[in-house]
Write an enzyme that holds these catalytic residues in place. Sequence first.
Site, short mmCIF file in Angstrom:
data_model
loop_
_atom_site.label_atom_id
_atom_site.label_comp_id
_atom_site.label_asym_id
_atom_site.label_seq_id
_atom_site.Cartn_x
_atom_site.Cartn_y
_atom_site.Cartn_z
N ARG A 55 17.01 35.56 67.98
CA ARG A 55 18.37 35.73 67.48
C ARG A 55 18.29 36.10 66.01
NH1 ARG A 55 17.96 32.51 63.96
NH2 ARG A 55 20.01 33.09 63.20
N GLY A 56 19.49 36.40 65.45
CA GLY A 56 19.53 36.91 64.09
C GLY A 56 19.45 38.43 64.19
N ARG A 99 23.90 41.86 73.22
CA ARG A 99 24.73 41.19 72.22
C ARG A 99 25.55 42.26 71.49
NH1 ARG A 99 22.60 36.19 68.93
NH2 ARG A 99 24.83 35.74 69.04
N GLN A 208 22.36 26.59 64.19
CA GLN A 208 21.23 27.32 63.60
C GLN A 208 20.89 26.77 62.22
OE1 GLN A 208 23.88 28.69 65.06
NE2 GLN A 208 23.43 30.66 66.02
N ASP A 249 25.86 40.42 60.38
CA ASP A 249 25.49 41.04 61.65
C ASP A 249 25.95 42.49 61.75
OD1 ASP A 249 25.29 38.08 62.29
OD2 ASP A 249 24.37 39.07 64.01
N ASN A 259 29.75 38.03 60.29
CA ASN A 259 28.61 37.10 60.32
C ASN A 259 29.02 35.90 61.17
OD1 ASN A 259 25.90 36.39 59.44
ND2 ASN A 259 26.85 34.78 58.23
N LYS A 260 28.11 34.96 61.31
CA LYS A 260 28.32 33.79 62.16
C LYS A 260 29.68 33.15 61.91
CE LYS A 260 26.25 32.59 64.72
NZ LYS A 260 26.58 33.01 66.11
O1 MRU Z 1 24.19 34.20 66.77
P1 MRU Z 1 23.05 34.40 65.83
O2 MRU Z 1 22.25 33.17 65.58
O3 MRU Z 1 22.20 35.58 66.23
O4 MRU Z 1 23.76 34.78 64.47
C1 MRU Z 1 22.97 35.06 63.36
C2 MRU Z 1 23.74 35.26 62.12
O5 MRU Z 1 24.95 35.18 62.10
C3 MRU Z 1 22.94 35.63 60.91
O6 MRU Z 1 23.56 35.18 59.76
C4 MRU Z 1 22.83 37.16 60.84
O7 MRU Z 1 22.34 37.67 62.03
C5 MRU Z 1 22.00 37.60 59.73
S1 MRU Z 1 20.32 37.23 59.97
C6 MRU Z 1 19.39 37.84 58.72
#
Ligand code: MRU
Length: 362
Positions: A55-56, A99, A208, A249, A259-260
Amino acid sequence: MDTLMIKVDEGTMPVHTDKGKIILIDQRKLPDAIEYFDATDIDQMCFAISDMVVRGAPSIGVAAALSMAAHLQNLARNQSSPLTIGQFDEAKSKLDATRPTAVNLRWATSQVHNFACCLLSEKPDNIAFGERLFEFAEKMLQDHLERNRRLSDFGLSVVPQSARIVTHCNAGSLAACGWGTALGVIRSAHAKGLNPQVFVDETRPRNQGSKLTMWELTQDGVPATLICDNMSGYLMKRGDVDMVITGADRIAANGDSANKIGTYSLAVLAHHHGIPFYIAAPLSTFDPQIESGEAIPIEFRNQDEVLSLDGRSLTVSGAEALNPAFDVTPNELIKGIITEEGVLTPPYKESISAALKRNSEK
Ligand code: MRU
């Protein structure tokens, strides 16, 4: 499995290739256990991305690029005729569907797709085609590591001595497949002796922050304090926060940044308290086709992630829950976007398009 995979100079590598296999650190199991997941098969990789084994945004991109290349290499080995663009499209669509918000995924599979099309026109034999395609995907990973580092070095210019920093989710090595983005900046600040101290949002529903960011910062010896997602307003009001840095993202042409979930609330709070809010993201996170955050697709995940934690119910039986995985922070709340082309500042339309142009001319 070789434990070197866990820690290299660039941080923890969540994606690894080993004798033709693609191995992932299973991020669902951290910090309790370090386990590996074999995602060599494209269907296994699709599952791994959807279920958040990997993820990320940048890590998803690297994993998808390797997966697409490995899959096409395998097809090429097993058929006598040259591969077709239809086969490239099929592999790309499969991975892209896993995703929807993280644009790095589509960016990475497009790079592999474009390279595969160019290769096809050179008419190599199938074995050479597969080898060159996989080498290309591996080079993308190397390039990515270098960009993480550059971005983090640029970020140093905005981090004051002994800064108390709030971060959200995980934008470290696990997410960025390298030094990190938001955590990369913090890690570089720590390495330079700037003594940053980090408040880590736990980041419900998948945690996370408490699971992955705390793990990474603890390994690096960066002072880190875990907070619940609803505590940062209290800390900001007390004057205990100097800045906020998160990853992204997908960033629209005008700087609006997805972002998250929870990042937007943090940005509003920071704005209210006059605290600078920064995004750190590589240029592969920008989507210049999208004019504003309005058009960024938001992934909705299974409600069970909200209703329960680690398999244990958190509420009454039969409860309904909402689970948007991301939100969009409008550009006016963002003081700067830290990239490998420098720290971009408003007006973002201009600074983003100039950075993308500089990058494409290299
Ligand atoms: O759902 P996730 O854990 O994939 O979400 C990740 C994030 O929101 C991170 O902040 C983003 O991907 C940047 S990672 C360098």
